[in-house]
Design an enzyme around this catalytic site. Structure first.
Site, PDB file in Angstrom:
ATOM      1  N   ASP A  33       3.870   7.223   2.681  1.00 22.17           N
ATOM      2  CA  ASP A  33       3.566   6.648   4.002  1.00 22.17           C
ATOM      3  C   ASP A  33       3.374   7.720   5.079  1.00 22.17           C
ATOM      4  OD1 ASP A  33       4.185   4.218   2.699  1.00 22.17           O
ATOM      5  OD2 ASP A  33       6.269   4.324   3.320  1.00 22.17           O
ATOM      6  N   GLU A 208      -1.037  -4.333   5.466  1.00 21.10           N
ATOM      7  CA  GLU A 208       0.132  -3.707   6.081  1.00 21.10           C
ATOM      8  C   GLU A 208      -0.264  -2.350   6.614  1.00 21.10           C
ATOM      9  OE1 GLU A 208       3.254  -3.329   3.172  1.00 21.10           O
ATOM     10  OE2 GLU A 208       1.999  -2.338   1.717  1.00 21.10           O
TER      11      GLU A 208
HETATM   12  O1  FUB Z   1       7.112   2.615   1.766  1.00 16.62           O
HETATM   13  C1  FUB Z   1       7.490   1.262   1.782  1.00 16.62           C
HETATM   14  C2  FUB Z   1       6.289   0.418   2.058  1.00 16.62           C
HETATM   15  O2  FUB Z   1       5.312   0.605   1.055  1.00 16.62           O
HETATM   16  C3  FUB Z   1       5.565   0.767   3.318  1.00 16.62           C
HETATM   17  O3  FUB Z   1       6.215   0.368   4.459  1.00 16.62           O
HETATM   18  C4  FUB Z   1       4.276   0.121   3.043  1.00 16.62           C
HETATM   19  O4  FUB Z   1       3.255   0.440   3.928  1.00 16.62           O
HETATM   20  C5  FUB Z   1       4.032   0.566   1.627  1.00 16.62           C
HETATM   21  O5  FUB Z   1       3.493   1.858   1.566  1.00 16.62           O
END
Ligand code: FUB
Length: 445
Positions: A33, A208
């Site tokens: 991320d 997301e």
């Molecule tokens: O790293 C945990 C979660 O996985 C993140 O918040 C999302 O964007 C995905 O990458």
């Protein structure tokens, strides 16, 4: 308060290590991320920090994240780990055994650095179930950061991202099934508007990880989205920071590795744009132990983004005197070239290249010969006295070294150069004959 700051500074600034560029960028721990930001002509990387769950620590088979590290680089090749900046058991509102310190962001405003991060609250009666988003404040990009005692009111979700517009108005974006946005007050800690659900984005498949930036008056909302089976990186554009947005294209296709998530940021550094993203390079069998990568990115004249082809070579110039890892190649010549872990039990040891058919080659680009070098050192092994040709410029470019690798175990073989490049060049490592050679790294002396 001063005592708390000092304690945090002492705890968090003990760790200082260097990693060399190429993908993945961080080579001694998992990282995911990535939000990359430029502060003071240096690039700072704020990733999540995946760890493997242990009994009583996190949920096996799921994301497990206890803290954050910050990394920085002045040249995109050499990365410094400034150590841990925020950890779950030092944030008053976070449940200390939630291991849910997911994707963060960091922005600068008026002399302070604001580090935004999601996590699970300890007090669900007060903050509700699911994720909240908190802020930690520092006076330097590498910290120390002092976490606020409570999360941002009115926000439930993950993957915070902040845009400060040209007029000084800041916006907070986050996701929770949909992607949301709201104005932030100048304190950077409080919402200053109703929450908008950003449209018109795809209605099917998870979205997301919003990352919003502005270029030539266009607001780009970039986000991972499951269009098919796993996430790919897409973007939508608008003339307004809270939309409505128009879906415009794909930045990066789904990874052939099958890593279910991707999560990214875009940043311009010294006139070149870069895409930071992640994949599961060090953990092919478990895609919740990820690693940050970066590749160059460019725009078309109409402002659309050219799709990025992920590379192992990544970004940055490699010095001829560094350990150059051909397994992080820019190009490969089909049959007879294989990349595999040096030691499958110790994956952070990295990879090796195997050349096994006559003429097979691998290319590694952008190596800087800032002076004439005399010799090459290759860490290699061969089962049957293989020979390597090192060429510069092209696969039929001048041979700068010819090395015989004696049959036997890993060894460093040193050979005088036939000719030294004296500027930036691409290197081609080629098998001469068909006796297999495995290569760990090469360097020039
Ligand atoms: O790293 C945990 C979660 O996985 C993140 O918040 C999302 O964007 C995905 O990458």
């Amino acid at each position: 308060m001063i005592q708390q700051s000092l304690l945090l500074a002492m705890t968090f600034s003990l760790y200082w290590a260097q990693a060399i560029g190429q993908n993945p960028i961080i080579r001694d721990q998992f990282s995911a991320d990535p939000t990359a930001r430029v502060f003071n002509d240096r690039i700072y990387l704020y990733p999540s920090h995946d760890i493997l769950a242990k009994p009583g620590q996190g949920r096996p088979g799921w994301f497990c994240m206890e803290d954050y590290h910050v990394f920085s680089s002045a040249d995109l090749s050499s990365w410094t780990d400034h150590g841990m900046i925020v950890t779950q058991n030092k944030v008053a509102w976070v449940r200390p055994d939630s291991y849910s310190m997911w994707a963060p962001d960091c922005v600068y405003r008026d002399g302070k650095y604001y580090f935004y991060f999601p996590s699970m609250p300890a007090d669900t009666l007060q903050h509700g179930r699911g994720f909240n988003i908190g802020v930690a404040i520092g006076s330097k990009p590498e910290g120390p950061f002092i976490p606020e005692a409570t999360p941002i009111k009115g926000v439930k979700g993950i993957d915070p991202n902040v845009l400060i517009d040209d007029d000084g108005q800041a916006y907070l974006y986050w996701s929770a099934g949909e992607i949301f946005g709201a104005k932030l007050k100048p304190d950077m800690l409080t919402l200053d508007s109703e929450v908008s659900t950003l449209g018109e984005l795809p209605s099917k498949g998870l979205k997301e990880g919003p990352f919003v930036f502005k270029r030539n008056g266009i607001y780009y909302l970039t986000y991972p989205h499951v269009e098919n089976r796993i996430e790919r990186l897409e973007y939508a554009t608008s003339r307004s920071p809270l939309g409505p947005f128009k879906v415009t294209g794909v930045i990066m296709d789904e990874s052939p590795s099958g890593c279910w998530t991707n999560h990214h940021s875009l940043v311009q550094f010294r006139n070149q744009w870069y895409l930071f993203y992640h994949n599961n390079d060090y953990s092919p069998a478990f895609d919740k132990a990820r690693s940050v990568r970066a590749d160059s990115l460019s725009f078309n004249d109409d402002g659309t983004i050219r799709k990025v082809r992920p590379t192992l070579r990544g970004i940055g110039v490699t010095k001829a005197s560094d350990n150059i890892q051909p397994d992080r190649y820019s190009d490969i010549a089909g049959n007879g070239v294989a990349i595999s872990f040096l030691d499958t039990l110790h994956k952070f040891d990295g990879w090796k290249t195997s050349l096994s058919s006559a003429g097979a080659w691998i290319r590694y680009n952008t190596v800087m010969f800032e002076k004439k070098y005399k010799s090459i050192v290759v860490r290699a092994r061969s089962t049957s006295n293989g020979t390597l040709l090192i060429r510069s410029s092209g696969s039929d470019g001048p041979v700068i070294a010819k090395l015989k690798i004696p049959a036997g175990e890993w060894r460093e073989v040193r050979q005088q150069l036939l000719k030294s490049p004296t500027r930036m060049t691409d290197l081609f490592i080629q098998l001469d004959g068909k006796e297999e050679v495995e290569i760990d790294w090469i360097k020039f002396r």
